[in-house]
Scaffold this active site. Structure first.
Site, PDB file in Angstrom:
ATOM      1  N   ILE A 100      19.360  -3.109 -16.498  1.00 53.78           N
ATOM      2  CA  ILE A 100      18.451  -3.038 -17.645  1.00 53.78           C
ATOM      3  C   ILE A 100      16.982  -3.049 -17.237  1.00 53.78           C
ATOM      4  CG2 ILE A 100      20.084  -4.063 -19.276  1.00 53.78           C
ATOM      5  CD1 ILE A 100      18.714  -6.744 -18.878  1.00 53.78           C
ATOM      6  N   GLY A 101      16.709  -3.191 -15.950  1.00 56.64           N
ATOM      7  CA  GLY A 101      15.315  -3.178 -15.510  1.00 56.64           C
ATOM      8  C   GLY A 101      15.243  -3.170 -13.996  1.00 56.64           C
ATOM      9  N   GLY A 103      12.035  -3.328 -10.633  1.00 54.54           N
ATOM     10  CA  GLY A 103      10.653  -3.384 -10.197  1.00 54.54           C
ATOM     11  C   GLY A 103      10.574  -3.171  -8.704  1.00 54.54           C
ATOM     12  N   GLY A 104       9.418  -3.438  -8.137  1.00 53.00           N
ATOM     13  CA  GLY A 104       9.226  -3.207  -6.716  1.00 53.00           C
ATOM     14  C   GLY A 104      10.059  -4.124  -5.845  1.00 53.00           C
ATOM     15  N   LYS A 123      18.875 -11.363 -12.211  1.00 53.68           N
ATOM     16  CA  LYS A 123      17.915 -10.660 -11.359  1.00 53.68           C
ATOM     17  C   LYS A 123      18.292 -10.873  -9.907  1.00 53.68           C
ATOM     18  CE  LYS A 123      13.003  -9.882 -10.482  1.00 53.68           C
ATOM     19  NZ  LYS A 123      11.608 -10.131 -10.922  1.00 53.68           N
ATOM     20  N   ASP A 216       0.438 -12.930 -12.832  1.00 53.36           N
ATOM     21  CA  ASP A 216       0.743 -11.534 -13.192  1.00 53.36           C
ATOM     22  C   ASP A 216       1.106 -11.430 -14.668  1.00 53.36           C
ATOM     23  OD1 ASP A 216       0.983  -8.811 -12.657  1.00 53.36           O
ATOM     24  OD2 ASP A 216       3.118  -8.959 -12.164  1.00 53.36           O
TER      25      ASP A 216
END
Length: 559
Positions: A100-101, A103-104, A123, A216
């Protein structure tokens, strides 16, 4: 002193941008033509582009999934790579249902925890990144930081573990939207925006009390749950304040440019701390009120430059419906100097509550006098000029003595006129003396340390050439030359005020005033000019000498 690669940093950045653009063009061409494209190989060949490329690949894949959902067709398949690789269907106690997602650094899955039979977000660190000890430590730190926080406006972490050689942590699955998606249709009503940011500020205040700075915060990291409650996620850049460890490389800039504080972007020597999160909250509030972040640009480098050098446009100029008090709160969060922001997140919560309750807020516009003081205090690029202090002191004596000699010779002659040849010889002596000092201290200034130093050398060279040119094109008359020299000097210091130290505005103004006084009393012009230059160089040398220990220790200066 930095090495030669620092001097070529601008060219290296341009080269990096060119290579990044070339890889993206090749990838898109492969998508259109169906040619194979090995993402993993590209990442290995371009390690300095890895974060940017992985973020691009992840966003591209997300948009493909969105497009597939709209059209009802399966997403187009591209050349596979371990950058897209997912663990097997089971990871420890978790059954992975769908990605569902991404990133780097990590990938997020919808998963089912088998023992408790509950749906969670899981994650994991990317498999190809698990060989990087620094990134593994960062991922572990993210999990630890998030697990320490139990707050209704922070996504709750359930479990931290490792299976099949992969680190992971599970957390609440928030099915709602993000702030980034929320503002795509335009700004929010001001009151609703203030309520959201007030809730976020309460969560940030709680995190700061636990010793954790997020670093962030941005709209895409804020999720809205089914109760319309904002939740902070993604502590991938979180910093534990009391810990000695830091997972960033020296000089590395981490964060998302549009929401980074000036100190994160390298504009000041202030440390990155709680004030950084307050700035980010201001940037989020700004976007909720106006529909776009405080700073935008054609690319990340342009955005970083704007963060370092510019002030944001006032929200009311973009959206007239923004109340003045809420604008003041937003701009106080976005102050360039951390000392001008709210002293802590609790103070921001208090001011937002005052606004929501209709009470006067504590934030106020900076007075004209305050702005002038801040401008004069502003000092940047100190590190580039620290080695100039001794050199400037020598210049001070050379210039001061040179023009004192001119003054003495003028007053010892009956006609009070100094022959042109004598004056030219004295000025050649002045420039020769400075050349000797430059040669002696060449290791302190050559090669120039960065763009700021090169600009100052260009300004100095322009002054010398301008002085000589004036002497050539102007009929020889010291009553005319010295006021012109003073005007030239004043303009140079005004330019230094804009680009280096704000107090140079005062020095420039003093020279321009002196130019007028010299016309009224020309007999004293050489002595006044030499004294003005001597005093100015002494002030600059003292400023650098005072900042030296502070900058070298990585502390802050008066900015």
């Amino acid at each position: 002193m930095t090495d030669s690669s620092t001097d070529n940093s601008d060219e290296l950045l341009r080269d990096r941008d060119r290579r990044l653009e070339a890889v993206i063009v090749a990838f898109l061409d492969a998508c259109e033509t169906g040619k194979p494209f090995d993402r993993e190989a590209i990442l290995r060949e371009n390690p300095d582009l890895a974060d940017a490329l992985e973020a691009f690949f992840a966003e591209h894949d997300r948009m493909q999934q969105v497009a597939a959902g709209i059209s009802g067709l399966p997403p187009r398949q591209h050349a596979s790579t371990t950058a897209d690789a997912r663990p097997s269907g089971v990871l420890g106690d978790y059954e992975l249902l769908e990605q569902i997602g991404a990133g780097g650094m990590g990938v997020v899955y919808r998963a089912r925890q088998k023992t408790l039979n509950r749906i969670v977000a899981l994650k994991t660190i990317r498999p190809e990144r698990s060989r990087d000890a620094r990134l593994v430590e960062r991922f572990r730190a993210e999990a630890e930081a998030a697990a320490r926080l139990q707050h209704p406006n922070i996504v709750q972490v359930f479990d931290v573990g490792e299976a099949d050689g992969l680190l992971f942590y599970s957390m609440q699955l928030i099915e709602g939207t993000t702030f980034a998606e929320l503002v795509r249709d335009g700004p929010l009503p001001p009151r609703r925006a203030a309520q959201y940011v007030c809730a976020l500020a309460e969560a940030v205040a709680y995190a700061h009390r636990q010793g954790i700075v997020h670093r962030d915060l941005k709209p895409s990291n804020i999720l809205l749950d089914e109760h319309d409650r904002p939740r902070i996620s993604d502590f991938g850049l979180a910093k534990v304040l009391e810990a000695d460890r830091d997972w960033t490389r020296t000089g590395q800039i981490l964060g998302t440019p549009a929401y980074m504080s000036p100190e994160q972007a390298g504009a000041t020597k202030h440390p990155v701390g709680p004030a950084t999160d307050i700035y980010a909250l201001g940037a989020i509030l700004y976007e909720l009120l106006t529909g776009h972040p405080p700073f935008e640009g054609a690319n990340s480098m342009e955005v970083l430059w704007r963060v370092r050098e510019c002030e944001p446009v006032r929200p009311r100029r973009v959206n007239r419906s923004v109340p003045r008090d809420l604008e003041l709160i937003c701009l106080k969060c976005l102050a360039r100097d951390p000392r001008d922001r709210y002293r802590n997140a609790e103070a921001l919560v208090d001011d937002l509550n005052r606004y929501l309750e209709g009470d006067p807020v504590s934030a106020s516009s900076m007075s004209l006098l305050g702005r002038v003081v801040r401008t004069l205090q502003r000092s940047q690029y100190d590190a580039e000029f620290l080695t100039w202090s001794h050199m400037l002191r020598h210049f001070m004596w050379i210039i001061g003595v040179t023009h004192a000699i001119v003054f003495w010779l003028l007053h010892t002659r009956a006609d009070r006129v100094l022959p042109a040849g004598w004056f030219l010889g004295i000025r050649l002596f002045e420039f020769a003396g400075m050349a000797v000092v430059l040669l002696f201290y060449r290791k302190a200034w050559y090669p120039p340390q960065g763009g700021a130093a090169r600009q100052l050398w260009a300004l100095w060279l322009a002054y010398v050439v301008g002085s000589v040119t004036l002497q050539v094109i102007t009929p020889y008359d010291l009553r005319l030359l010295y006021p012109q020299y003073a005007v030239l000097s004043g303009m140079g210091f005004v330019m230094m005020g804009a680009g280096y130290w704000g107090f140079c505005y005062v020095i420039g103004g003093a020279f321009l005033t002196l130019a007028v006084l010299m016309r009224l009393e020309p007999a004293w012009a050489p002595l006044e000019f030499g004294a003005a230059w001597g005093a100015s160089l002494w002030v600059l040398a003292r400023h650098l000498a005072r900042l030296g220990p502070i900058v070298r220790s990585g502390g802050t200066s008066s900015r």
